[in-house]
Motif scaffolding. Structure first.
Motif: not given
Length: 424
Positions: A331-334, A366-367, A301-304
């Motif tokens: 994909p994980g959460a974006v 975010t992991d 999961p990513l924060r972009v």
């Protein structure tokens, strides 16, 4: 019995009639010692301070305007100081092994005492390196055939410089700045515009930007060139202002293959010799860019933070969107970062017209178990469904992935703030 020694002294000009043995052949010349070879271009924190990698985040003009302290803007690589309405060349930086992410004390890109100026200057003023510069927004300086000022799809949305020596070792510099750099050597200066950060017609220092430099060992330069070709980056091998080809034959051949768009849809995913992972998205693969990165990394999961502007891709939960392709994984959460934080200052991270916006392209996991930080070329603009070729979905670009605990902690804190709501 005593041993009798016969001593023959050969005077200058004397013959060797008493010795008919031919003289031994001259030994082959020894290869030059490694320390006699020109040093490979490298990421530099300052002049003569090489590091495996460094990254810099330049603030926008609304948060930290002008330069740090009493530093004054200069134009060491061409151009004149521009009378911008608003600008910032204040910056944060960090490098492999430290220091922690912290403020620079000068004006980014203006001399050999800062990472960007030192790294670019060794190539521009050194005269010995080979290089390729690519940018989809040269604004006709130089002109690119088939483009009117800037190059849209299916050209890649990517900007940077690759430089190497005769042994095929060097540095790659990823930038997010339109119209810079646009000349790789003082011997072939930019025509029609400046070539120093903050000294070009386009005010690319009003909004936030990022810069990432990575050392490349044997074999890495070829890997990067293949990734650039896969992403359809904008360059011109026939223009010495932006390309100086040379070095190993395989590298020269790969350079000659650049400057064209490709129709393939295969993602390249390579681990470079220093452990950094390099992902290349091709333009013809019509999927949202940062979902692709997450899926390629196993669903992290990513924060972009990117140039998040129309057509915006909203924050999205884990799962493959409608605009997807077989074989890409899930994909994980974006999550889209709309604000960040440095000290007590809130940083605007959206895209658009104004001094409180962001043109850097940075993602953080975010992991907590995956301390991944990503520096990319691409904005999260396009579509999750519907017109799958929209905007950045239909373009190519590179993503450098580092798994480093201290780096991740620094950029996770920087990107802490508000996020965009989810969407379909």
């Amino acid at each position: 019995m005593p041993v009798l020694l016969s001593l023959v002294v050969c005077m200058p000009g004397a013959t060797r009639a008493q010795d008919n043995t031919p003289p031994p052949p001259s030994p082959p010349p020894s290869p030059p010692a490694s320390d006699a070879l020109p040093p490979a271009p490298a990421p530099l924190l300052a002049a003569d301070r090489p590091v495996p990698w460094w990254v810099a985040f330049k603030f926008n003009a609304a948060s930290f305007p002008h330069c740090a302290g009493a530093a004054q803007r200069r134009c060491p690589f061409g151009g004149t100081v521009q009378d911008y309405r608003l600008f910032s060349q204040q910056y944060l930086f960090t490098a492999a092994g430290g220091p922690p992410l912290g403020m620079g004390a000068d004006c980014l890109g203006d001399d050999t005492a800062d990472p960007l100026g030192a790294t670019f200057g060794q190539v521009y003023d050194g005269g010995g390196a080979y290089y390729v510069i690519w940018n989809d927004q040269f604004y006709d300086a130089p002109a690119i055939r088939g483009c009117d000022g800037s190059c849209g799809a299916p050209w890649g949305h990517a900007k940077g410089m690759l430089a190497w020596n005769d042994q095929g070792q060097g540095v790659v510099l990823q930038v997010s700045t339109p119209s810079w750099p646009a000349a790789g050597s003082s011997a072939t200066p930019r025509q029609g515009d400046g070539n120093s950060l903050g000294c070009i017609k386009d005010d690319d220092v009003e909004v936030s930007q990022h810069f990432f430099a990575l050392a490349l060992g044997p074999g890495d330069v070829a890997v990067v060139l293949k990734a650039l070709a896969n992403a359809s980056v904008v360059t011109d091998p026939g223009n010495p202002q932006i390309v100086r080809n040379g070095g190993p034959a395989d590298i020269q051949a790969l350079v000659q293959s650049l400057g064209r768009t490709v129709a393939g849809t295969a993602v390249t995913d390579d681990r470079l010799s220093g452990g950094v992972r390099l992902i290349s998205k091709p333009s013809a693969l019509h999927v949202p860019p940062w979902q692709l990165v997450s899926a390629t990394l196993g669903g992290v999961p990513l924060r972009v933070a990117s140039w998040w502007a129309e057509p915006e891709i909203p924050s999205a939960p884990a799962g493959a969107p409608a605009c997807w392709a077989d074989g890409l994984g899930t994909p994980g959460a974006v999550e889209i970062a709309t604000t960040g934080t440095w000290g007590q200052t809130v940083l605007g991270l959206k895209g658009g017209e104004g001094a409180d916006f962001n043109h850097a392209k940075i993602g953080v996991s975010t992991d907590p178990a995956r301390p991944v930080t990503v520096f990319g070329d691409m904005n999260q603009q396009g579509a999750l469904s519907g017109n799958c070729g929209s905007s950045q979905n239909g373009r190519g670009g590179l993503f450098f992935v580092l798994e480093d605990t201290a780096l991740h902690a620094g950029f996770s804190a920087l990107l802490q703030g508000a996020g965009a709501p989810g969407g379909p």
